[in-house]
Design a protein around this motif. Sequence first.
Motif, PDB file in Angstrom:
ATOM      1  N   TRP A  10      52.930  41.981  34.910  1.00 51.51           N
ATOM      2  CA  TRP A  10      51.516  41.694  34.843  1.00 51.51           C
ATOM      3  C   TRP A  10      50.855  40.367  35.208  1.00 51.51           C
ATOM      4  O   TRP A  10      51.757  39.529  35.133  1.00 51.51           O
ATOM      5  CB  TRP A  10      51.152  42.338  33.427  1.00 51.51           C
ATOM      6  N   GLY A  11      49.640  40.224  35.393  1.00 49.86           N
ATOM      7  CA  GLY A  11      48.910  39.117  35.759  1.00 49.86           C
ATOM      8  C   GLY A  11      48.260  39.089  37.152  1.00 49.86           C
ATOM      9  O   GLY A  11      48.983  39.799  37.969  1.00 49.86           O
ATOM     10  N   MET A  12      47.198  38.707  37.231  1.00 50.30           N
ATOM     11  CA  MET A  12      46.198  38.647  38.385  1.00 50.30           C
ATOM     12  C   MET A  12      47.280  38.306  39.667  1.00 50.30           C
ATOM     13  O   MET A  12      47.030  38.784  40.798  1.00 50.30           O
ATOM     14  CB  MET A  12      45.252  37.950  38.365  1.00 50.30           C
ATOM     15  N   ALA A  13      48.118  37.141  39.220  1.00 48.52           N
ATOM     16  CA  ALA A  13      48.813  36.630  40.679  1.00 48.52           C
ATOM     17  C   ALA A  13      49.613  37.620  41.082  1.00 48.52           C
ATOM     18  O   ALA A  13      50.174  37.419  42.325  1.00 48.52           O
ATOM     19  CB  ALA A  13      49.710  35.363  39.897  1.00 48.52           C
ATOM     20  N   ASN A  14      50.004  38.608  40.316  1.00 45.23           N
ATOM     21  CA  ASN A  14      50.938  39.707  40.931  1.00 45.23           C
ATOM     22  C   ASN A  14      50.283  40.945  41.704  1.00 45.23           C
ATOM     23  O   ASN A  14      50.870  41.956  42.062  1.00 45.23           O
ATOM     24  CB  ASN A  14      51.755  40.235  39.705  1.00 45.23           C
ATOM     25  N   LEU A  44      39.195  43.488  35.701  1.00 42.10           N
ATOM     26  CA  LEU A  44      39.433  42.059  35.519  1.00 42.10           C
ATOM     27  C   LEU A  44      40.507  42.029  34.416  1.00 42.10           C
ATOM     28  O   LEU A  44      41.620  41.185  34.252  1.00 42.10           O
ATOM     29  CB  LEU A  44      38.351  41.283  34.855  1.00 42.10           C
ATOM     30  N   VAL A  45      40.608  43.224  33.597  1.00 41.04           N
ATOM     31  CA  VAL A  45      41.700  43.075  32.248  1.00 41.04           C
ATOM     32  C   VAL A  45      42.645  43.747  32.496  1.00 41.04           C
ATOM     33  O   VAL A  45      43.889  43.529  32.187  1.00 41.04           O
ATOM     34  CB  VAL A  45      40.584  43.971  31.067  1.00 41.04           C
ATOM     35  N   VAL A  46      42.507  44.819  33.229  1.00 39.69           N
ATOM     36  CA  VAL A  46      43.922  45.692  33.515  1.00 39.69           C
ATOM     37  C   VAL A  46      45.111  44.803  33.935  1.00 39.69           C
ATOM     38  O   VAL A  46      46.095  44.945  33.528  1.00 39.69           O
ATOM     39  CB  VAL A  46      43.470  47.049  34.354  1.00 39.69           C
ATOM     40  N   PRO A  47      44.753  43.928  35.032  1.00 38.48           N
ATOM     41  CA  PRO A  47      46.075  43.386  35.846  1.00 38.48           C
ATOM     42  C   PRO A  47      46.579  42.566  34.477  1.00 38.48           C
ATOM     43  O   PRO A  47      47.781  42.224  34.844  1.00 38.48           O
ATOM     44  CB  PRO A  47      45.245  42.612  36.706  1.00 38.48           C
ATOM     45  N   GLU A  48      46.039  42.265  33.641  1.00 46.22           N
ATOM     46  CA  GLU A  48      46.569  41.415  32.497  1.00 46.22           C
ATOM     47  C   GLU A  48      46.935  42.282  31.291  1.00 46.22           C
ATOM     48  O   GLU A  48      47.537  41.701  30.220  1.00 46.22           O
ATOM     49  CB  GLU A  48      45.616  40.250  31.838  1.00 46.22           C
ATOM     50  N   ARG A  49      47.195  43.339  31.608  1.00 47.27           N
ATOM     51  CA  ARG A  49      47.775  44.352  30.726  1.00 47.27           C
ATOM     52  C   ARG A  49      47.120  44.315  29.301  1.00 47.27           C
ATOM     53  O   ARG A  49      47.594  44.539  28.112  1.00 47.27           O
ATOM     54  CB  ARG A  49      49.108  44.296  30.345  1.00 47.27           C
ATOM     55  N   TYR A 323      34.382  36.999  42.126  1.00 42.99           N
ATOM     56  CA  TYR A 323      32.995  37.028  42.094  1.00 42.99           C
ATOM     57  C   TYR A 323      32.311  37.777  40.748  1.00 42.99           C
ATOM     58  O   TYR A 323      31.718  37.359  40.082  1.00 42.99           O
ATOM     59  CB  TYR A 323      32.618  37.754  43.393  1.00 42.99           C
ATOM     60  N   LEU A 324      33.333  39.020  40.523  1.00 44.72           N
ATOM     61  CA  LEU A 324      32.816  39.786  39.158  1.00 44.72           C
ATOM     62  C   LEU A 324      32.950  38.719  38.126  1.00 44.72           C
ATOM     63  O   LEU A 324      32.259  38.687  37.191  1.00 44.72           O
ATOM     64  CB  LEU A 324      33.871  40.796  39.192  1.00 44.72           C
ATOM     65  N   LYS A 325      34.307  37.941  38.062  1.00 46.19           N
ATOM     66  CA  LYS A 325      34.390  37.143  36.978  1.00 46.19           C
ATOM     67  C   LYS A 325      33.260  36.081  36.776  1.00 46.19           C
ATOM     68  O   LYS A 325      33.009  35.643  35.581  1.00 46.19           O
ATOM     69  CB  LYS A 325      35.786  36.546  37.016  1.00 46.19           C
ATOM     70  N   SER A 326      32.792  35.945  37.975  1.00 54.42           N
ATOM     71  CA  SER A 326      31.707  34.569  37.717  1.00 54.42           C
ATOM     72  C   SER A 326      30.597  35.140  36.989  1.00 54.42           C
ATOM     73  O   SER A 326      29.813  34.291  36.517  1.00 54.42           O
ATOM     74  CB  SER A 326      31.162  34.237  39.129  1.00 54.42           C
ATOM     75  N   GLY A 327      30.184  36.208  36.829  1.00 54.86           N
ATOM     76  CA  GLY A 327      29.033  36.699  36.131  1.00 54.86           C
ATOM     77  C   GLY A 327      27.961  36.735  36.999  1.00 54.86           C
ATOM     78  O   GLY A 327      26.685  36.696  36.328  1.00 54.86           O
ATOM     79  N   SER A 328      27.825  36.313  38.228  1.00 52.19           N
ATOM     80  CA  SER A 328      26.572  35.923  38.785  1.00 52.19           C
ATOM     81  C   SER A 328      26.004  37.103  39.511  1.00 52.19           C
ATOM     82  O   SER A 328      24.910  36.957  40.118  1.00 52.19           O
ATOM     83  CB  SER A 328      26.648  34.648  40.066  1.00 52.19           C
TER      84      SER A 328
END
Length: 337
Positions: A10-14, A44-49, A323-328
Amino acid sequence: MRVFQIQDDWGMANLKLADRPQPQPGAGQVLLRMLASSLNFRDLVVPERGYGSFTGKLPLIPLSDGVGEVVAVGPGVTRVAVGDRVCPTFFQGWIAGEPDLSRMTGSLGGPIDGTMAEFMCLSEQGVVKVPAYLSDVEAATLPCAALTAWSALATHGAVKPGEQVLIQGSGGVALFALAFARIAGARVTVISSSDEKIERLRALGADATINYRTTPEWSKPARALTDGRGFDHIVELGGEKTLPQSLRCIRPGGTLSMIGVLSGSSLATPLGLIITRQVRLQGITVGHRDGFEAMLRALEQHRMPVIVDRVFEFPALKEALAYLKSGSQFGKICIRH
Ligand SMILES: NC(=O)c1ccc[n+]([C@@H]2O[C@H](COP(=O)([O-])OP(=O)(O)OC[C@H]3O[C@@H](n4cnc5c(N)ncnc54)[C@H](OP(=O)(O)O)[C@@H]3O)[C@@H](O)[C@H]2O)c1
């Protein structure tokens, strides 16, 4: 075929590009060549389980939302034909009726493989045909964000002309909620973090707006906008920081659709208000296929525009997520396959 997958941990890096064998449709299945996908906060949340009681296995193809063209069908398929443009449904096993655990566990993009693939093989029961007036990226936004807003306001809320609806923020669910509340003839108040976004919300038909950054105690001015009566319906997306204020400006007997927890998921609020105001707290979890098809009829009837902020190409998934994470953004973030 080319896919993105959360690889071996798990983790965005993977989250990486990979190759998988192209699936073939069996009896009752359809093969989709994916045309576009779209992002939700959940991605954004799923990759971090970290999403709910989610217990997915790896490798996992992310994203719940997309649209594809039917390029092959297995024996016995009658719902769709080769050439149809369809969206996969978020819950593959929830066709209609009351939610139950088995219907609500088979969601795309975790635990079931999602839309970030060249091809998807699904049950014919797990897809819906989309209106021709929508472009591919527009259609790709519908399965989660749009249906969630529809379930809140139409399926469960049954919002009526002249009712007062309050919506939080200008994210994907919020903008669909604004459009559906307007179709229903409601008067809509939206709270948002920025004056620039507020201008755009006004242009989309919001009747009243409040900047919750400059007015952090927004429940009082919001209630004043309803002549003190309170809102018939609140689309609750903030959770921890917003729910206490929502309870102060909902009308007695009003409905609070609990959808998101953007500001946190714990609760410290006077629960007595729920009782003394006889508030209906309605949890919403996306929705079923019947609701999706009802929503598509409404979209088609009103030629309702879908607000797309930005489109990324398939290999740029991680840039799109950042970009989604930035909230802009203002509107949906999409991926062209
Ligand atoms: N229950 C379900 O079935 C379901 C389905 C879809 C989504 N959700 C949940 O609903 C929430 C929104 O999802 P989304 O995909 O629409 O997200 P999104 O597109 O990423 O929306 C984010 C927007 O929400 C607004 N926001 C952030 N914090 C806020 C706060 N404290 N108060 C009010 N507004 C705030 C911001 O808009 P402004 O800058 O304009 O304030 C921000 O741009 C998430 O928690 C998500 O997990 C639940």
